[in-house]
Design a protein around this motif. Structure first.
Motif, short mmCIF file in Angstrom:
data_model
loop_
_atom_site.label_atom_id
_atom_site.label_comp_id
_atom_site.label_asym_id
_atom_site.label_seq_id
_atom_site.Cartn_x
_atom_site.Cartn_y
_atom_site.Cartn_z
N PHE A 121 0.80 -1.22 0.00
CA PHE A 121 0.00 0.00 0.00
C PHE A 121 0.84 1.28 0.00
CE2 PHE A 121 -2.33 -3.35 2.24
CZ PHE A 121 -3.56 -3.34 1.58
N LEU A 122 2.08 1.19 0.49
CA LEU A 122 2.90 2.38 0.70
C LEU A 122 4.33 2.13 0.26
CD1 LEU A 122 1.87 3.24 4.38
CD2 LEU A 122 1.32 4.64 2.39
N PRO A 123 5.06 3.18 -0.15
CA PRO A 123 6.50 3.03 -0.36
C PRO A 123 7.18 2.77 0.98
CG PRO A 123 5.83 5.33 -0.61
CD PRO A 123 4.57 4.54 -0.48
N LEU A 124 8.26 2.04 0.95
CA LEU A 124 8.93 1.65 2.19
C LEU A 124 9.39 2.83 3.02
CD1 LEU A 124 10.99 -1.44 0.96
CD2 LEU A 124 9.03 -1.46 2.50
N ASN A 125 9.74 3.93 2.38
CA ASN A 125 10.23 5.09 3.15
C ASN A 125 9.12 5.79 3.92
OD1 ASN A 125 8.87 6.52 1.15
ND2 ASN A 125 10.72 7.39 0.23
N GLN A 126 7.89 5.33 3.76
CA GLN A 126 6.77 5.87 4.54
C GLN A 126 6.27 4.89 5.61
OE1 GLN A 126 3.57 7.60 2.19
NE2 GLN A 126 5.01 8.39 0.67
N ILE A 127 6.99 3.80 5.80
CA ILE A 127 6.58 2.77 6.75
C ILE A 127 7.54 2.76 7.94
CG2 ILE A 127 6.20 0.29 7.12
CD1 ILE A 127 5.65 0.09 4.08
N LYS A 128 7.00 2.81 9.14
CA LYS A 128 7.80 2.71 10.36
C LYS A 128 7.03 1.91 11.40
CE LYS A 128 11.25 4.29 11.07
NZ LYS A 128 12.62 3.72 10.90
N ILE A 129 7.63 0.83 11.87
CA ILE A 129 7.03 -0.02 12.88
C ILE A 129 7.84 0.10 14.17
CG2 ILE A 129 6.30 -2.37 13.50
CD1 ILE A 129 4.92 -1.37 10.99
N ILE A 130 7.17 0.31 15.29
CA ILE A 130 7.82 0.23 16.60
C ILE A 130 7.73 -1.23 17.05
CG2 ILE A 130 7.80 1.02 18.99
CD1 ILE A 130 6.10 3.44 17.96
N ALA A 131 8.85 -1.83 17.38
CA ALA A 131 8.86 -3.24 17.78
C ALA A 131 9.60 -3.37 19.11
CB ALA A 131 9.53 -4.10 16.71
N THR A 132 8.95 -3.99 20.09
CA THR A 132 9.54 -4.08 21.42
C THR A 132 9.51 -5.51 21.96
OG1 THR A 132 7.43 -3.67 22.58
CG2 THR A 132 8.74 -1.73 21.95
N ASP A 133 10.48 -5.78 22.83
CA ASP A 133 10.50 -7.06 23.52
C ASP A 133 11.30 -6.91 24.81
OD1 ASP A 133 9.73 -10.08 22.56
OD2 ASP A 133 11.38 -10.10 24.00
N LEU A 134 11.03 -7.78 25.76
CA LEU A 134 11.72 -7.77 27.04
C LEU A 134 13.14 -8.32 26.92
CD1 LEU A 134 11.55 -7.43 30.17
CD2 LEU A 134 10.63 -9.76 30.25
N ASP A 135 13.34 -9.26 26.01
CA ASP A 135 14.59 -10.00 25.89
C ASP A 135 15.56 -9.28 24.96
OD1 ASP A 135 16.61 -11.85 25.25
OD2 ASP A 135 15.28 -13.56 25.57
N LYS A 136 16.65 -8.77 25.51
CA LYS A 136 17.61 -8.01 24.71
C LYS A 136 18.34 -8.89 23.70
CE LYS A 136 18.42 -4.41 28.19
NZ LYS A 136 19.41 -3.76 29.07
N GLN A 137 18.58 -10.16 24.05
CA GLN A 137 19.25 -11.06 23.11
C GLN A 137 18.35 -11.38 21.92
OE1 GLN A 137 20.62 -14.38 25.58
NE2 GLN A 137 22.69 -13.54 25.46
N ILE A 138 17.06 -11.52 22.19
CA ILE A 138 16.10 -11.76 21.11
C ILE A 138 16.07 -10.56 20.16
CG2 ILE A 138 13.61 -11.83 20.64
CD1 ILE A 138 14.59 -14.54 21.26
N LEU A 139 16.10 -9.36 20.73
CA LEU A 139 16.12 -8.15 19.91
C LEU A 139 17.38 -8.08 19.05
CD1 LEU A 139 14.75 -5.48 22.42
CD2 LEU A 139 13.55 -6.43 20.43
N GLU A 140 18.49 -8.54 19.61
CA GLU A 140 19.74 -8.57 18.85
C GLU A 140 19.59 -9.48 17.63
OE1 GLU A 140 24.13 -10.53 19.49
OE2 GLU A 140 23.04 -9.86 21.27
N LYS A 141 18.97 -10.62 17.83
CA LYS A 141 18.73 -11.54 16.71
C LYS A 141 17.78 -10.91 15.69
CE LYS A 141 19.52 -15.88 19.18
NZ LYS A 141 18.92 -17.18 19.59
#
Length: 259
Positions: A121-141
């Protein structure tokens, strides 16, 4: 380990397109050193030459870095509802550029799936997702963006072809243009402040791990974090009983509207 890890990272990137700078260096270097030592190799340069010339060693190295516990487009029929019904509804309510939060995002398959769906629906430069998790190692992956073939089994082939680079026989690296659309942050659902004025919150397959009291608290916080008539998307085992008591109405199966 003798010789330079910095040079090793550059050589690995040229060989595999895996950017080891995306991973926390201390932990990743320790893991790689252990893998190299297992083969009685004492230098990075010798190991690079070995994996260049030995397919089994190459596959072992890539698999060692590959994320195994994730799945893109989990429950594909629900992602079809998101594409055909929910996004058009939200775009009509709030405009095409939406504020979306992927809560408890784990290894990144969910927020990356959201980016790929929105790219219809949109060009990629108009897309921004906030993504969160408790596990810092998971976020690293998640930031690394490396997955095995089983993770992609439910993903439409058009996305696999367009947005992934195959590395070896069974591993895939997601393209930077998708990774750049996601902002990963460490976050505790029980303690930390929530983002506000969200149009869509996606939190799937994590509420099953909380007590009933904690679930109620989290659902109420999600409600506060959403704009009026915003949508909460939950997992296939997480239907909310009596959503009206939490400020929601059932919009579609597994999709709840803030009222």
């Amino acid at each position: 380990m003798v010789d330079s890890y910095e040079v090793f990272k550059e050589q690995i990137f040229k060989l595999t397109t895996i950017d080891l700078n995306s991973y926390k260096e201390r932990q990743m270097k320790r893991r790689i050193d252990a893998l190299i030592t297992k083969h009685n190799i004492d230098s990075y340069s010798t190991y690079v030459n070995a994996i260049k010339n030995d397919k089994a060693l190459y596959e072992e190295f890539v698999t060692y870095l590959t994320i195994n516990v994730s799945e893109f487009y989990r429950n594909p029929e629900q992602w079809q509802i998101l594409e055909k019904d929910i996004y058009p509804y939200l775009a009509n309510q709030f405009g095409k550029k939406l504020k979306i939060w992927s809560a408890a995002c784990s290894t990144g398959d969910e927020p990356y799936s959201l980016v790929m769906l929105l790219s219809k629906f949109l060009p990629l430069n108009q897309i921004k997702i906030i993504a969160t998790d408790l596990d810092k190692q998971i976020l690293e992956k998640a930031r690394g963006g490396l997955y095995n073939d089983k993770s992609l089994k439910g993903l439409p082939q058009e996305f696999v072809t367009k947005y992934f680079t195959k590395i070896g026989d069974k591993s895939f690296k997601i393209n930077d243009e998708i990774k750049n659309c996601v902002e990963f942050k460490n976050h505790n659902l029980l303690k930390d402040p929530y983002p506000d004025s969200c149009d869509l919150i996606v939190c799937r397959n994590v509420m099953i791990y909380f007590t009933e009291e904690a679930k109620v608290e989290i659902y109420k916080k999600f409600n506060t974090a959403l704009k009026k008539e915003g949508i909460l998307f939950v997992g296939s085992t997480e239907q909310i009983i009596q959503p009206q008591t939490l400020g929601f109405s059932s919009h579609k199966s597994f999709f709840y509207k803030k009222v």
